[in-house]
Motif scaffolding. Structure first.
Motif, PDB file in Angstrom:
ATOM      1  N   PRO A 133       0.814  -1.219   0.000  1.00 45.46           N
ATOM      2  CA  PRO A 133       0.000   0.000   0.000  1.00 45.46           C
ATOM      3  C   PRO A 133       0.846   1.267   0.000  1.00 45.46           C
ATOM      4  CG  PRO A 133      -0.009  -1.034   2.171  1.00 45.46           C
ATOM      5  CD  PRO A 133       0.666  -1.994   1.247  1.00 45.46           C
ATOM      6  N   SER A 134       0.334   2.276  -0.695  1.00 45.36           N
ATOM      7  CA  SER A 134       1.004   3.568  -0.723  1.00 45.36           C
ATOM      8  C   SER A 134       0.875   4.233   0.638  1.00 45.36           C
ATOM      9  CB  SER A 134       0.376   4.464  -1.796  1.00 45.36           C
ATOM     10  OG  SER A 134       0.834   5.782  -1.670  1.00 45.36           O
ATOM     11  N   GLU A 135       1.953   4.859   1.101  1.00 43.09           N
ATOM     12  CA  GLU A 135       1.933   5.527   2.406  1.00 43.09           C
ATOM     13  C   GLU A 135       0.887   6.631   2.449  1.00 43.09           C
ATOM     14  OE1 GLU A 135       5.198   8.173   3.664  1.00 43.09           O
ATOM     15  OE2 GLU A 135       5.498   6.792   5.323  1.00 43.09           O
ATOM     16  N   ALA A 136       0.637   7.288   1.306  1.00 48.43           N
ATOM     17  CA  ALA A 136      -0.320   8.401   1.246  1.00 48.43           C
ATOM     18  C   ALA A 136      -1.756   7.922   1.048  1.00 48.43           C
ATOM     19  CB  ALA A 136       0.064   9.353   0.128  1.00 48.43           C
ATOM     20  N   GLY A 137      -1.928   6.617   0.872  1.00 50.61           N
ATOM     21  CA  GLY A 137      -3.281   6.081   0.716  1.00 50.61           C
ATOM     22  C   GLY A 137      -3.730   5.955  -0.723  1.00 50.61           C
ATOM     23  N   SER A 138      -3.022   6.603  -1.649  1.00 48.91           N
ATOM     24  CA  SER A 138      -3.357   6.517  -3.064  1.00 48.91           C
ATOM     25  C   SER A 138      -2.106   6.799  -3.884  1.00 48.91           C
ATOM     26  CB  SER A 138      -4.450   7.527  -3.433  1.00 48.91           C
ATOM     27  OG  SER A 138      -3.999   8.857  -3.209  1.00 48.91           O
ATOM     28  N   VAL A 139      -2.136   6.390  -5.144  1.00 47.09           N
ATOM     29  CA  VAL A 139      -1.006   6.613  -6.040  1.00 47.09           C
ATOM     30  C   VAL A 139      -1.243   7.895  -6.827  1.00 47.09           C
ATOM     31  CG1 VAL A 139       0.269   5.716  -8.021  1.00 47.09           C
ATOM     32  CG2 VAL A 139      -0.500   4.151  -6.223  1.00 47.09           C
ATOM     33  N   ASP A 140      -0.366   8.883  -6.602  1.00 45.86           N
ATOM     34  CA  ASP A 140      -0.500  10.190  -7.260  1.00 45.86           C
ATOM     35  C   ASP A 140       0.904  10.767  -7.453  1.00 45.86           C
ATOM     36  OD1 ASP A 140      -0.934  12.799  -8.063  1.00 45.86           O
ATOM     37  OD2 ASP A 140      -2.646  13.108  -6.737  1.00 45.86           O
ATOM     38  N   PRO A 141       1.564  10.459  -8.568  1.00 46.22           N
ATOM     39  CA  PRO A 141       2.947  10.909  -8.788  1.00 46.22           C
ATOM     40  C   PRO A 141       3.121  12.422  -8.701  1.00 46.22           C
ATOM     41  CG  PRO A 141       2.324   9.261 -10.419  1.00 46.22           C
ATOM     42  CD  PRO A 141       1.074   9.621  -9.682  1.00 46.22           C
ATOM     43  N   LYS A 142       2.188  13.176  -9.271  1.00 43.22           N
ATOM     44  CA  LYS A 142       2.303  14.634  -9.277  1.00 43.22           C
ATOM     45  C   LYS A 142       2.276  15.176  -7.845  1.00 43.22           C
ATOM     46  CE  LYS A 142       0.403  18.736 -11.605  1.00 43.22           C
ATOM     47  NZ  LYS A 142       0.078  19.580 -10.480  1.00 43.22           N
ATOM     48  N   ARG A 143       1.375  14.658  -7.027  1.00 43.04           N
ATOM     49  CA  ARG A 143       1.285  15.088  -5.623  1.00 43.04           C
ATOM     50  C   ARG A 143       2.579  14.774  -4.880  1.00 43.04           C
ATOM     51  NH1 ARG A 143      -2.065  10.969  -2.849  1.00 43.04           N
ATOM     52  NH2 ARG A 143      -0.060   9.906  -3.095  1.00 43.04           N
ATOM     53  N   ASP A 144       3.101  13.566  -5.066  1.00 45.91           N
ATOM     54  CA  ASP A 144       4.315  13.163  -4.358  1.00 45.91           C
ATOM     55  C   ASP A 144       5.508  14.034  -4.759  1.00 45.91           C
ATOM     56  OD1 ASP A 144       2.789  11.217  -3.192  1.00 45.91           O
ATOM     57  OD2 ASP A 144       3.558   9.572  -4.429  1.00 45.91           O
ATOM     58  N   ILE A 145       5.606  14.355  -6.040  1.00 43.58           N
ATOM     59  CA  ILE A 145       6.689  15.223  -6.513  1.00 43.58           C
ATOM     60  C   ILE A 145       6.589  16.591  -5.858  1.00 43.58           C
ATOM     61  CG2 ILE A 145       7.451  16.557  -8.541  1.00 43.58           C
ATOM     62  CD1 ILE A 145       7.025  14.012 -10.195  1.00 43.58           C
ATOM     63  N   GLU A 146       5.393  17.145  -5.823  1.00 42.39           N
ATOM     64  CA  GLU A 146       5.197  18.483  -5.247  1.00 42.39           C
ATOM     65  C   GLU A 146       5.483  18.493  -3.749  1.00 42.39           C
ATOM     66  OE1 GLU A 146       1.197  19.298  -6.389  1.00 42.39           O
ATOM     67  OE2 GLU A 146       1.745  19.993  -8.415  1.00 42.39           O
ATOM     68  N   ASN A 147       5.089  17.433  -3.048  1.00 40.86           N
ATOM     69  CA  ASN A 147       5.335  17.363  -1.603  1.00 40.86           C
ATOM     70  C   ASN A 147       6.825  17.298  -1.284  1.00 40.86           C
ATOM     71  OD1 ASN A 147       2.612  17.452  -1.039  1.00 40.86           O
ATOM     72  ND2 ASN A 147       2.387  15.248  -0.712  1.00 40.86           N
ATOM     73  N   VAL A 148       7.545  16.488  -2.022  1.00 39.39           N
ATOM     74  CA  VAL A 148       8.988  16.366  -1.786  1.00 39.39           C
ATOM     75  C   VAL A 148       9.702  17.660  -2.167  1.00 39.39           C
ATOM     76  CG1 VAL A 148      11.096  15.205  -2.575  1.00 39.39           C
ATOM     77  CG2 VAL A 148       9.071  13.857  -1.989  1.00 39.39           C
ATOM     78  N   GLU A 149       9.304  18.241  -3.292  1.00 44.76           N
ATOM     79  CA  GLU A 149       9.917  19.495  -3.734  1.00 44.76           C
ATOM     80  C   GLU A 149       9.747  20.574  -2.672  1.00 44.76           C
ATOM     81  OE1 GLU A 149      12.327  20.615  -5.760  1.00 44.76           O
ATOM     82  OE2 GLU A 149      11.198  20.356  -7.615  1.00 44.76           O
ATOM     83  N   LEU A 150       8.561  20.642  -2.094  1.00 51.31           N
ATOM     84  CA  LEU A 150       8.291  21.650  -1.065  1.00 51.31           C
ATOM     85  C   LEU A 150       9.216  21.467   0.135  1.00 51.31           C
ATOM     86  CD1 LEU A 150       6.614  24.014  -0.025  1.00 51.31           C
ATOM     87  CD2 LEU A 150       4.939  22.354   0.832  1.00 51.31           C
ATOM     88  N   GLU A 151       9.463  20.240   0.540  1.00 57.67           N
ATOM     89  CA  GLU A 151      10.338  20.000   1.693  1.00 57.67           C
ATOM     90  C   GLU A 151      11.774  20.417   1.393  1.00 57.67           C
ATOM     91  OE1 GLU A 151       9.514  19.260   4.689  1.00 57.67           O
ATOM     92  OE2 GLU A 151       7.397  18.886   4.250  1.00 57.67           O
ATOM     93  N   LEU A 152      12.240  20.161   0.177  1.00 58.58           N
ATOM     94  CA  LEU A 152      13.595  20.580  -0.201  1.00 58.58           C
ATOM     95  C   LEU A 152      13.693  22.102  -0.207  1.00 58.58           C
ATOM     96  CD1 LEU A 152      14.435  18.131  -3.152  1.00 58.58           C
ATOM     97  CD2 LEU A 152      14.873  17.844  -0.712  1.00 58.58           C
ATOM     98  N   ILE A 153      12.646  22.743  -0.705  1.00 65.24           N
ATOM     99  CA  ILE A 153      12.612  24.211  -0.746  1.00 65.24           C
ATOM    100  C   ILE A 153      12.614  24.793   0.669  1.00 65.24           C
ATOM    101  CG2 ILE A 153      11.057  26.145  -1.263  1.00 65.24           C
ATOM    102  CD1 ILE A 153      10.335  24.640  -3.879  1.00 65.24           C
TER     103      ILE A 153
END
Length: 359
Positions: free
Chosen positions: A105-125
């Protein structure tokens, strides 16, 4: 050696990718906290052909060091764990889950590549923004005490960086001059590093050659600076990594794959970082050298040895295709296909170069 970190969220397949690239086994799900490092040979059919032609005593392929960063990249950015190792890398490969699997299972509860990219990018920023704000506070105090052109320049560049980060723009997308980059090099900002997004596809999507390009366009990644998108199917590629070359070629054909994940990702990494290869060949050794596109012959000589760069006289240059067609240097010279170039000559991908230098 080029050093690339493999990062991602849990259950995305980043350790599987590391194992595919390095042909290692085990390690997933062990709770380990140390980064794993593996050195991968850069496949190059041109060097294979040159080795067959010259039959050297020794041959050396270019290599890339991959580092499998433990845990979630978000936690790494937030807590600073492994931050030094992460910051010393030349680029990041962010493995993004694009496959469905009820057993994993996905940790976020669903598979959403765009969301995951944006979340990680925000943390790096946010991680970079905290560093910038802290440094700007210090600079303001220091400049008030004493005028210093170097500190004022640093303040100017970091102010530009701060404005971008506050707009959630990663620093890799800024058009910074070579001088500006030199000023902030010591901070090793995470969002400044070139980023290759790797979609980990489901088995049913393994043969879709243009899936990465379509996703890049849909997610608004296509025109971003120092950003690339590629795709693999971890499940299929893991099976390929266990096979002989002959079996792997047949297996790839059944899935409509023209090359392995290793070749695709290395090619994508070279394009992302603006890298090319040139060759030195002879009966003693055939070798591939990795340099940045736009390097002069003088700079390329320095990649081999500083003594060659210091004593540089001329570079003998032959195009790969010309050398293969003529069958050797003697015929290439007769046909005027072997040129003498000076220190300002720009070396091109695939050229065979011999440096004349004073000892």
């Amino acid at each position: 050696m080029l050093r690339i970190g493999i990062v991602g969220l849990p259950q995305t397949g980043k350790t599987t990718l590391f194992q595919i690239l390095t042909r290692t086994h085990g390690g997933a799900g062990t709770g380990r906290q140390e980064a794993r490092v593996g050195v991968v040979r850069v496949p190059d059919a041109r060097l294979d052909r040159l080795i067959a032609m010259f039959k050297p005593v020794k041959h050396v392929y270019a290599t890339i060091e991959y580092m499998d960063m433990p845990g979630s990249v978000i936690e790494l950015a937030r807590t600073g764990a492994q931050s030094q190792a992460l910051r010393e890398l030349d680029a990041l490969v962010h493995v993004v889950r694009a496959f469905e699997n009820e057993a994993v299972p996905s940790e976020a509860g669903s598979v959403d590549p765009k969301r995951d990219i944006e979340n990680v990018e925000l943390e790096l920023i946010l991680s970079d923004l905290a560093v910038v704000e802290k440094r700007l506070e210090r600079l303001e105090k220091d400049i008030k005490k004493q005028k210093n052109p170097a500190l004022e320049k640093e303040q100017q560049v970091l102010t530009v960086c701060k404005a971008a980060l506050e707009k959630q723009t990663p620093l890799r997308e800024l058009e910074l001059s070579a001088e500006d980059l030199k000023v902030i090099r010591g901070f090793t900002f995470l969002s400044l590093k070139p980023m290759l997004y790797v979609l980990n596809l489901g088995e049913g999507d393994a043969s879709k050659a243009n899936v990465a390009e379509q996703f890049a366009a849909q997610a608004g990644l296509k025109q971003r600076l120092r950003t690339g998108v590629s795709a693999i199917c971890g499940k299929v590629e893991a099976e390929l990594a266990e096979m002989s070359d002959a079996d792997a070629a047949e297996f790839m054909q059944s899935y409509g794959l023209k090359e392995s994940a290793t070749s695709r990702l290395i090619n994508a990494s070279y394009q992302l970082l603006g890298l090319i290869s040139f060759f030195t060949v002879g009966e003693d050794e055939c070798r591939a050298w990795t340099i940045r596109a736009g390097m002069t012959a003088m700079e390329a000589a320095g990649e081999i040895h500083t003594d060659i760069q210091r004593g540089f006289i001329r570079a003998e240059v032959t195009k790969y295709d010309d050398l293969i067609e003529t069958g050797g240097f003697a015929e290439a010279r007769l046909r005027a296909l072997l040129r003498l170039e000076g220190k300002e000559y720009i070396v091109h991908d695939g050229e065979i170069v011999h440096f004349r230098h004073a000892s």
